[in-house]
Design a protein around this motif. Structure first.
Motif, mmCIF file in Angstrom:
data_model
loop_
_atom_site.group_PDB
_atom_site.id
_atom_site.type_symbol
_atom_site.label_atom_id
_atom_site.label_comp_id
_atom_site.label_asym_id
_atom_site.label_seq_id
_atom_site.Cartn_x
_atom_site.Cartn_y
_atom_site.Cartn_z
ATOM 1 N N THR A 78 2.836 2.069 -4.744
ATOM 2 C CA THR A 78 1.726 3.544 -4.970
ATOM 3 C C THR A 78 2.659 4.550 -5.209
ATOM 4 O OG1 THR A 78 1.160 3.708 -2.625
ATOM 5 C CG2 THR A 78 -0.136 1.705 -3.756
ATOM 6 N N GLY A 114 -7.014 2.448 -3.444
ATOM 7 C CA GLY A 114 -7.111 1.562 -4.318
ATOM 8 C C GLY A 114 -6.247 0.378 -4.383
ATOM 9 N N ALA A 115 -5.947 0.994 -3.075
ATOM 10 C CA ALA A 115 -4.365 -0.446 -2.570
ATOM 11 C C ALA A 115 -5.387 -0.911 -1.604
ATOM 12 C CB ALA A 115 -3.300 -0.616 -3.001
ATOM 13 N N VAL A 117 0.578 -0.890 0.681
ATOM 14 C CA VAL A 117 -0.111 -0.016 -0.127
ATOM 15 C C VAL A 117 0.967 1.490 -0.033
ATOM 16 C CG1 VAL A 117 -1.448 1.340 1.357
ATOM 17 C CG2 VAL A 117 -2.144 -0.943 0.656
ATOM 18 N N VAL A 149 -7.850 -0.131 0.272
ATOM 19 C CA VAL A 149 -9.477 -0.990 -0.423
ATOM 20 C C VAL A 149 -9.580 -2.054 -0.421
ATOM 21 C CG1 VAL A 149 -11.788 -0.653 -1.199
ATOM 22 C CG2 VAL A 149 -10.496 1.580 0.150
ATOM 23 N N THR A 150 -8.139 -2.508 -1.204
ATOM 24 C CA THR A 150 -8.656 -3.311 -2.610
ATOM 25 C C THR A 150 -8.053 -5.267 -1.777
ATOM 26 O OG1 THR A 150 -8.371 -2.758 -4.396
ATOM 27 C CG2 THR A 150 -7.611 -4.204 -4.222
ATOM 28 N N LEU A 151 -6.950 -4.040 -1.217
ATOM 29 C CA LEU A 151 -5.943 -5.429 0.027
ATOM 30 C C LEU A 151 -7.035 -5.075 1.222
ATOM 31 C CD1 LEU A 151 -2.635 -4.052 -1.270
ATOM 32 C CD2 LEU A 151 -3.633 -6.380 -2.129
ATOM 33 N N ALA A 163 -9.226 -5.182 2.407
ATOM 34 C CA ALA A 163 -11.330 -4.825 2.030
ATOM 35 C C ALA A 163 -12.130 -5.645 3.077
ATOM 36 C CB ALA A 163 -11.984 -4.853 1.181
ATOM 37 N N THR A 212 -5.457 8.221 -5.705
ATOM 38 C CA THR A 212 -6.320 7.825 -5.888
ATOM 39 C C THR A 212 -5.821 5.976 -5.572
ATOM 40 O OG1 THR A 212 -7.005 9.199 -7.558
ATOM 41 C CG2 THR A 212 -7.158 6.677 -8.004
#
Length: 202
Positions: free
Chosen positions: A103, A146-147, A99, A149-151, A153, A142
């Motif tokens: 990024t 994005g990372a 994260v 929330v994805t990793l 979640a 972004t």
């Protein structure tokens, strides 16, 4: 004496000196209060400014290097210096690294590419500089969110529930993204423009 070799050497020295200076600024900002505005559980970073400046004045490679330094210092913050980062580190150190670091490398690299692309258009240099500096914090927010929330979640849903996660995401993007964009838009564009004139970069 070969003037072309001398010019190349001078340019390389100038490039490395400015890159080293920007790395030093990032390190200074990262480990002093001037690098982060911490309020209401959010951490607004101003380190996007030297990353954007380097990406615009020195190009995509420098942007990636500076973004990497930013990302590494961000990861180090997770070891007790950032409340939110410490929580992420406790959940999964590897995902926290992903994260924080890749990024930011991508953010700096793309900012440099965006500026190069803008310079090939009919836009004035000042407009290209300003737009590129605006893109840097927007890319940072972004990619980071994005990372995150994805990793994370599943963890976020389990520990906080979506009723708290969604407002956090909205507040993070709304507050962090806007403040970072405004600051970089004003300061980053001004510094980038002044450096490019002073150092005679195109």
């Amino acid at each position: 004496m070969n003037t072309s070799k001398t010019s190349t050497a001078t340019f390389s020295t100038k490039y490395l000196v400015e890159l080293a200076l920007l790395v030093a600024i990032i390190l200074l900002m990262a480990f002093t209060p001037i690098g982060y505005i911490k309020t209401a559980g959010l951490e607004i970073t101003l380190i996007v400014i030297p990353v954007a400046v380097g990406a615009v004045t020195l190009g995509p490679t420098a942007g990636a290097i500076l973004g990497g330094v930013f990302g590494i210092t961000s990861f180090i913050q997770c070891f007790g210096m950032s409340a939110f980062g410490t929580i992420l580190l406790g959940v999964n150190p590897i995902l926290t690294f992903l994260v924080c670091v890749p990024t930011r490398i991508l953010e700096g690299w793309l900012t440099g590419l965006i500026y190069k692309g803008l310079r090939k258009t009919a836009l004035p240099s000042g407009v290209s500089i300003t737009l590129a500096n605006l893109c840097c914090p927007l890319l940072n927010t972004t990619f980071f969110m994005g990372a995150l929330v994805t990793l994370f979640a599943g963890t976020m849903r389990e520990q906080f529930g979506m009723t708290k996660v969604i407002p956090f995401i909205v507040m993070f993007v709304g507050v962090n993204g806007v403040v970072e964009a405004l600051v970089c838009f004003v300061i980053g564009a001004a510094v980038s423009g002044a450096l490019k004139k002073a150092l005679h970069y195109s």
